[in-house]
Design an enzyme around this catalytic site. Sequence first.
Site, short mmCIF file in Angstrom:
data_model
loop_
_atom_site.label_atom_id
_atom_site.label_comp_id
_atom_site.label_asym_id
_atom_site.label_seq_id
_atom_site.Cartn_x
_atom_site.Cartn_y
_atom_site.Cartn_z
CE LYS A 191 -4.11 -1.90 0.06
NZ LYS A 191 -3.98 -3.33 0.26
C1 LIG Z 1 -10.37 -2.79 -1.05
C2 LIG Z 1 -9.72 -3.53 0.08
N1 LIG Z 1 -10.41 -3.78 1.18
C3 LIG Z 1 -9.86 -4.41 2.23
C4 LIG Z 1 -8.54 -4.85 2.20
C5 LIG Z 1 -8.01 -5.62 3.36
O1 LIG Z 1 -6.83 -5.08 3.90
P1 LIG Z 1 -5.70 -6.01 4.54
O2 LIG Z 1 -5.03 -6.75 3.43
O3 LIG Z 1 -4.80 -5.02 5.22
O4 LIG Z 1 -6.37 -6.91 5.50
C6 LIG Z 1 -7.78 -4.61 1.06
C7 LIG Z 1 -6.39 -5.07 0.99
O5 LIG Z 1 -5.80 -5.24 -0.01
C8 LIG Z 1 -8.38 -3.94 -0.03
O6 LIG Z 1 -7.67 -3.70 -1.14
#
Ligand SMILES: Cc1ncc(COP(=O)(O)O)c(C=O)c1O
Length: 368
Positions: A191
């Site tokens: 990210k």
């Molecule tokens: C649109 C979206 N929602 C939720 C998440 C979930 O985040 P994490 O991977 O930090 O759990 C991501 C992660 O890539 C995402 O791109």
Amino acid sequence: MPPPRAVATPNPPIPISRPWIGDEEKAAVLEVLESGMLAQGPRVAAFEEAFTRLTGSRHAIATSSGTTGLHLALLAHGIGPGDEVITSPFTFIASVNTILFTGATPVFADIEEGSFNIDPKRIEAAITPRTKALMPVHLYGQMCDMDEITALAEKHGLAIIEDAAQAVGATYHGRQAGNFGTGVFSLYATKNVMSAEGGMITTDDDRVADRCRLLRNHGMRKRYQYEMLGYNFRLTDVLAAIGLAQLDRMPEGTRRRRANARFLSAEIESVTTPVVKEGRDHVWHQYTVRVPDGMDRDDAVNRLDAAGIGTGVFYPGGAHRFDHIKEVVGDLELPVTDRVAASVISLPVHPLLEQNDLERIVAAVNAL
Ligand SMILES: Cc1ncc(COP(=O)(O)O)c(C=O)c1O
């Protein structure tokens, strides 16, 4: 013996993403390790404080991931069995899985062809007496149509839970992502601001913030006094130290991403380049093109791979195409999502690209 002949080194592959880690992140992690205080502590508190300054929200609550952040945000808004949450089918599965984990039902409104984000015109038709919240997903780093979404939420008395996982620092008419309701960011390694793994919830609602904090830590406000059923969804100081250094790096990282995106959009001719809607500051977590009708997307990905250009397909199918979701929502026709999912390719746009990399990307894409 003749001298060894110089061997031309081929250009190394260009990865789709690369974390930008400098001495600041390394020093910050070492400092935490040497302090002996590794788990949730002062660095997490400082990181939360930095997010309140960034987003303008009253509260920020750090979590172990964006997924656990979404889960807590939904629970803190009282969402559970019998409730419906309207979201985008064109998203990472965590948006939908977290709704399912609360026992609520995800309801999909199809997306807009241009921005790839949920189409507010389709949201209203999806609202029922059971709808409790709207979960817009700011895909690839561009915010959704928040005026329309806010108006719908107000008209129908719904909470807004922004899935801002891909949109740290993005704005809509100058207002930061995560400031329109309860926002959730992901700090996963790829990210724009990352802490390897991690998440951040932002909200102005004191009660939601309090519940998120309790739920994050076994329902404890005081040690071993359990006020409610809770989880361990905490972030660590080791990771918060990385995230704090990343936040300092963000303005320059975003500037570079924007310059890279501008160059790609000016030079790429063979495929459809991304649309930036009026009033949006896109932060370019991903730079996503669409192949034209008649060009096979998977073949294009293979040809770019052969040219040393890393790509990503985010996402090859809408959430409604997966069995565990079909079991809940049935067989849905979401034609825009299906068309888009069959044609998207994300290209490298990260801040460590050199001019030569950008030119190689353009040449390979224009040769498709
Ligand atoms: C649109 C979206 N929602 C939720 C998440 C979930 O985040 P994490 O991977 O930090 O759990 C991501 C992660 O890539 C995402 O791109």
